[in-house]
Scaffold this motif. Structure first.
Motif, short mmCIF file in Angstrom:
data_model
loop_
_atom_site.label_atom_id
_atom_site.label_comp_id
_atom_site.label_asym_id
_atom_site.label_seq_id
_atom_site.Cartn_x
_atom_site.Cartn_y
_atom_site.Cartn_z
N ARG A 171 3.58 -8.89 6.70
CA ARG A 171 3.49 -7.71 7.56
C ARG A 171 3.25 -8.12 9.01
O ARG A 171 2.82 -9.23 9.28
N TYR A 172 3.55 -7.17 9.90
CA TYR A 172 3.15 -7.33 11.31
C TYR A 172 1.65 -7.05 11.41
O TYR A 172 1.09 -6.29 10.61
N ALA A 173 1.01 -7.61 12.43
CA ALA A 173 -0.42 -7.36 12.66
C ALA A 173 -0.67 -5.86 12.82
O ALA A 173 -1.67 -5.33 12.32
N THR A 174 0.22 -5.20 13.52
CA THR A 174 0.13 -3.75 13.68
C THR A 174 1.42 -3.14 13.18
O THR A 174 2.48 -3.35 13.75
N ASP A 175 1.31 -2.44 12.06
CA ASP A 175 2.46 -1.78 11.44
C ASP A 175 2.04 -0.33 11.19
O ASP A 175 1.04 -0.09 10.52
N PRO A 176 2.79 0.63 11.72
CA PRO A 176 2.39 2.03 11.55
C PRO A 176 2.39 2.49 10.10
O PRO A 176 1.79 3.52 9.77
N TRP A 177 2.99 1.73 9.21
CA TRP A 177 3.07 2.11 7.80
C TRP A 177 2.06 1.38 6.91
O TRP A 177 2.05 1.57 5.70
N ILE A 178 1.22 0.52 7.51
CA ILE A 178 0.26 -0.25 6.72
C ILE A 178 -1.15 -0.02 7.23
O ILE A 178 -1.43 -0.17 8.42
N SER A 179 -2.04 0.29 6.31
CA SER A 179 -3.46 0.44 6.61
C SER A 179 -4.17 -0.86 6.23
O SER A 179 -4.17 -1.24 5.05
N PRO A 180 -4.77 -1.57 7.22
CA PRO A 180 -5.48 -2.81 6.87
C PRO A 180 -6.52 -2.63 5.76
O PRO A 180 -6.65 -3.52 4.91
N PRO A 181 -7.26 -1.50 5.70
CA PRO A 181 -8.18 -1.35 4.55
C PRO A 181 -7.46 -1.33 3.20
O PRO A 181 -8.01 -1.80 2.20
N ASP A 182 -6.23 -0.83 3.15
CA ASP A 182 -5.46 -0.87 1.90
C ASP A 182 -5.12 -2.31 1.52
O ASP A 182 -5.17 -2.68 0.35
N VAL A 183 -4.77 -3.12 2.53
CA VAL A 183 -4.47 -4.53 2.27
C VAL A 183 -5.72 -5.22 1.73
O VAL A 183 -5.67 -5.97 0.74
N GLU A 184 -6.87 -4.97 2.37
CA GLU A 184 -8.13 -5.57 1.91
C GLU A 184 -8.47 -5.14 0.50
O GLU A 184 -8.87 -5.96 -0.34
N ALA A 185 -8.28 -3.86 0.20
CA ALA A 185 -8.59 -3.34 -1.15
C ALA A 185 -7.66 -3.97 -2.19
O ALA A 185 -8.11 -4.33 -3.29
N LEU A 186 -6.39 -4.10 -1.86
CA LEU A 186 -5.47 -4.74 -2.80
C LEU A 186 -5.87 -6.19 -3.01
O LEU A 186 -5.90 -6.67 -4.15
N GLY A 187 -6.19 -6.90 -1.93
CA GLY A 187 -6.62 -8.30 -2.06
C GLY A 187 -7.83 -8.43 -2.96
O GLY A 187 -7.88 -9.32 -3.83
N GLU A 188 -8.81 -7.55 -2.79
CA GLU A 188 -10.01 -7.59 -3.64
C GLU A 188 -9.65 -7.33 -5.10
O GLU A 188 -10.15 -8.01 -6.00
N ALA A 189 -8.78 -6.35 -5.36
CA ALA A 189 -8.39 -6.02 -6.73
C ALA A 189 -7.62 -7.16 -7.38
O ALA A 189 -7.86 -7.51 -8.54
N VAL A 190 -6.72 -7.77 -6.62
CA VAL A 190 -5.92 -8.88 -7.16
C VAL A 190 -6.83 -10.06 -7.47
O VAL A 190 -6.76 -10.65 -8.56
N ARG A 191 -7.68 -10.43 -6.52
CA ARG A 191 -8.58 -11.56 -6.75
C ARG A 191 -9.56 -11.29 -7.90
O ARG A 191 -9.88 -12.19 -8.68
N ALA A 192 -10.00 -10.03 -8.04
CA ALA A 192 -10.90 -9.67 -9.14
C ALA A 192 -10.22 -9.84 -10.50
O ALA A 192 -10.89 -10.06 -11.51
N SER A 193 -8.89 -9.78 -10.50
CA SER A 193 -8.14 -9.99 -11.75
C SER A 193 -7.86 -11.48 -11.99
O SER A 193 -7.15 -11.82 -12.93
N SER A 194 -8.39 -12.33 -11.11
CA SER A 194 -8.21 -13.79 -11.15
C SER A 194 -6.80 -14.24 -10.78
O SER A 194 -6.39 -15.35 -11.11
N ALA A 195 -6.07 -13.40 -10.08
CA ALA A 195 -4.72 -13.77 -9.62
C ALA A 195 -4.77 -14.14 -8.14
O ALA A 195 -5.63 -13.66 -7.40
N PRO A 196 -3.83 -14.99 -7.70
CA PRO A 196 -3.77 -15.34 -6.28
C PRO A 196 -3.29 -14.16 -5.42
O PRO A 196 -2.46 -13.36 -5.86
N PHE A 197 -3.82 -14.11 -4.20
CA PHE A 197 -3.42 -13.09 -3.23
C PHE A 197 -3.25 -13.78 -1.88
O PHE A 197 -4.13 -14.50 -1.44
N GLU A 198 -2.09 -13.56 -1.26
CA GLU A 198 -1.83 -14.10 0.08
C GLU A 198 -1.43 -12.95 0.99
O GLU A 198 -0.62 -12.11 0.60
N ASP A 199 -1.97 -12.94 2.20
CA ASP A 199 -1.64 -11.92 3.20
C ASP A 199 -1.15 -12.66 4.45
O ASP A 199 -1.94 -13.27 5.16
N HIS A 200 0.16 -12.60 4.69
CA HIS A 200 0.75 -13.29 5.84
C HIS A 200 1.01 -12.26 6.94
O HIS A 200 1.80 -11.32 6.76
#
Length: 187
Positions: A120-149
């Motif tokens: 994603r772009y650092a600022t994207d009108p279609w992406i909420s950074p808290p949603d990215v953080e929440a997804l990262g937390e959920a993915v990592r909690a499932s013991s799967a890798p998460f990368e945010d570029h």
């Protein structure tokens, strides 16, 4: 080599999506690129979104396509296609990975255990950074890798050479990161 389901954005199946698929095929991956908009292509976001809104059956069409592919298929997409890929991955624990480009939604826990890579772009009108953080937390909690570029800048579809937000270096880096993720990290 991985089977990949690559889903287009609300603009439809444009040449940039086909080009991206060819680049992934060049790295040995088998890429399926369905035209779930049935030939409709748009240059303006508003028109593409209005078309999507008029056709709620498109997600079910995409789900049927995914169901016909191997369980370990990588679920990938651009913007709207990314939203669809994330929804599919949340209920398909055997998927090899979810590759989310230009869109991330808040997850519905628990996550399926599927590895996730975000572009994603650092600022994207279609992406909420808290949603990215929440997804990262959920993915990592499932013991799967998460990368945010995160690509510096503001915009949306930086992988499509036919839109104003295109960034060739970011597109090429995205492809290399996907290949690295699939070849080395997400299995």
């Amino acid at each position: 080599m991985a089977p990949i389901l690559l889903l287009h954005s609300a603009l439809g199946l444009r040449p940039g999506v086909e080009d991206f698929a060819e680049r992934l095929r060049g790295h040995g991956h088998e890429v399926t690129v369905p035209d779930f908009y049935e030939g409709h292509v748009f240059d303006a976001e508003a028109e593409g979104i209005a078309h999507r809104d008029a056709h709620p059956e498109y997600f079910e069409h995409v789900r049927a396509i995914a169901d016909g592919l191997p369980e370990e298929t990588v679920l990938a997409g651009f913007s709207l296609g990314s939203f669809f890929a994330q929804r599919l991955a949340a209920k398909r624990p055997g998927a090899r990975a979810a590759i989310l480009m230009h869109s991330v939604a808040a997850p519905r826990p628990p996550w399926s255990g599927v590895p996730v890579q975000v572009h994603r772009y650092a600022t994207d009108p279609w992406i909420s950074p808290p949603d990215v953080e929440a997804l990262g937390e959920a993915v990592r909690a499932s013991s799967a890798p998460f990368e945010d570029h995160v690509t510096p800048g503001r915009g949306h579809l930086f992988t499509d050479p036919h839109v104003p937000d295109f960034d060739e270096a970011a597109r090429d880096a995205t492809i290399e990161r996907i290949v690295g993720f699939l070849d080395g990290g997400a299995s």
